[in-house]
Design an enzyme around this catalytic site. Structure first.
Site, PDB file in Angstrom:
ATOM      1  N   ASP A 107      30.242  40.926  38.494  1.00 12.42           N
ATOM      2  CA  ASP A 107      30.344  40.079  39.597  1.00 12.42           C
ATOM      3  C   ASP A 107      31.400  38.987  39.335  1.00 12.42           C
ATOM      4  O   ASP A 107      31.168  37.754  39.428  1.00 12.42           O
ATOM      5  CB  ASP A 107      28.968  39.191  39.952  1.00 12.42           C
ATOM      6  CG  ASP A 107      28.987  38.783  41.297  1.00 12.42           C
ATOM      7  OD1 ASP A 107      29.777  38.700  42.058  1.00 12.42           O
ATOM      8  OD2 ASP A 107      27.749  38.000  41.639  1.00 12.42           O
ATOM      9  N   LYS A 162      34.182  38.295  41.384  1.00 12.32           N
ATOM     10  CA  LYS A 162      34.750  37.901  42.593  1.00 12.32           C
ATOM     11  C   LYS A 162      36.057  37.298  42.524  1.00 12.32           C
ATOM     12  O   LYS A 162      36.479  36.109  42.678  1.00 12.32           O
ATOM     13  CB  LYS A 162      34.113  36.539  42.844  1.00 12.32           C
ATOM     14  CG  LYS A 162      32.333  36.783  43.200  1.00 12.32           C
ATOM     15  CD  LYS A 162      31.652  35.564  43.708  1.00 12.32           C
ATOM     16  CE  LYS A 162      30.329  35.902  44.126  1.00 12.32           C
ATOM     17  NZ  LYS A 162      29.363  36.165  43.094  1.00 12.32           N
ATOM     18  N   ASN A 218      49.131  40.703  41.158  1.00 11.35           N
ATOM     19  CA  ASN A 218      49.696  40.771  39.919  1.00 11.35           C
ATOM     20  C   ASN A 218      48.758  39.832  38.821  1.00 11.35           C
ATOM     21  O   ASN A 218      48.526  40.194  37.564  1.00 11.35           O
ATOM     22  CB  ASN A 218      50.817  40.106  39.729  1.00 11.35           C
ATOM     23  CG  ASN A 218      51.847  40.300  38.160  1.00 11.35           C
ATOM     24  OD1 ASN A 218      52.015  41.440  37.888  1.00 11.35           O
ATOM     25  ND2 ASN A 218      52.247  39.398  37.578  1.00 11.35           N
TER      26      ASN A 218
END
Length: 267
Positions: free
Chosen positions: A92, A94, A100
């Protein structure tokens, strides 16, 4: 209108090898439960994973909170447990930077997430380049199929992930049917009329608690699955406050599976 096809029906037609594999695990284990295991030591983490393994289709990690993390000591045993109990791994992370940068974050650094995590996730705030960057990283460091979830909605009080932001995140997901397998969301995200079959994974699910005092808001298993969720994400409800992980693992597995059977008119 929520998704009413069964997991095997969806697996048969799905373009993502990773999604096909996940649907297969869910059907074979009769589980749509993801265990979110946020603890600070490798020992406690691996013990909980081993205990909950029989009841889950997916384990969700925040690998950067483990104080004594190492690839050899944490990840290699985790991969063995995933094989032993037949579940997938979801880091997880996020991601929320330009393409890049996330490419380097996903494939390298201390955690080398793309080498061991079947699924990860990302915010849509930086645009569709984040999907391309993560996909490139996955293809460069792993021969195994990988999948990405976009964060369309969150379960925390006051979340800004709603309305136009959610809509634009869905548009980003549409740019890659093979790599983007679905969403972290509280509701069905549609897309079936355009040929998409997104997996919906929902955090903030509880059979007992309604909140945690820090902004988390819990909804019932039956409510989220009826609303379109495919996988329920449960953390402290499985092992917090003196709870027995074996008892709670089976309790949530059964509740989630029965809610799915009801939604798909199998009971």
């Amino acid at each position: 209108m929520v998704q009413t096809l069964t997991y095997p029906q969806r697996a048969e037609a799905h373009p993502s090898p990773l999604a096909k594999r996940l649907f297969g695990v869910m059907e074979s284990k009769k589980s749509n439960l993801c265990a979110s295991i946020d603890v600070r030591t490798t020992k406690e983490f691996l013990e909980l994973v081993d205990t909950l393994g029989p009841y889950i289709c997916l384990v969700k990690t925040h690998i950067d909170i483990i104080d004594d993390f190492s690839i050899e000591g944490t990840i290699e045993p985790l991969k063995k447990l995933a094989s032993k109990h037949n579940f997938l791994i979801f880091e997880d992370r996020k991601f929320a930077d330009i393409g890049n940068t996330v490419k380097a974050q996903y494939s390298g650094g201390a955690f080398k997430i793309a080498t061991w995590s079947d699924i990860t996730n990302a915010h849509g705030v930086t645009g569709e380049g984040i999907v391309r960057g993560l996909k490139e990283a996955a293809s460069e460091v792993s021969q195994e199929p990988r999948g990405l979830l976009m964060l369309a909605e969150l379960s925390s009080k006051g979340s800004l992930a709603k309305g136009e932001y959610t809509k634009q995140t869905v548009d980003i997901a549409k740019t890659d049917k093979d790599f983007v397998i679905g969403f972290i969301a509280q509701n069905d995200m549609g897309g079936r009329d355009e040929g998409f079959d997104w997996l919906i994974m929902t955090p903030g699910v509880g059979l007992d608690d309604k909140g945690d005092g820090l902004g988390q808001q819990y909804r019932s298993v039956s409510e989220v699955v009826a609303g379109g969720s495919d996988i329920i994400i449960v953390g402290r409800g499985l092992f917090g406050k003196g709870r027995d992980p074996k008892v709670e693992g089976e309790r949530y597995r059964s509740a989630g599976w029965n809610a799915y059977l009801k939604r798909t008119s199998q009971i």
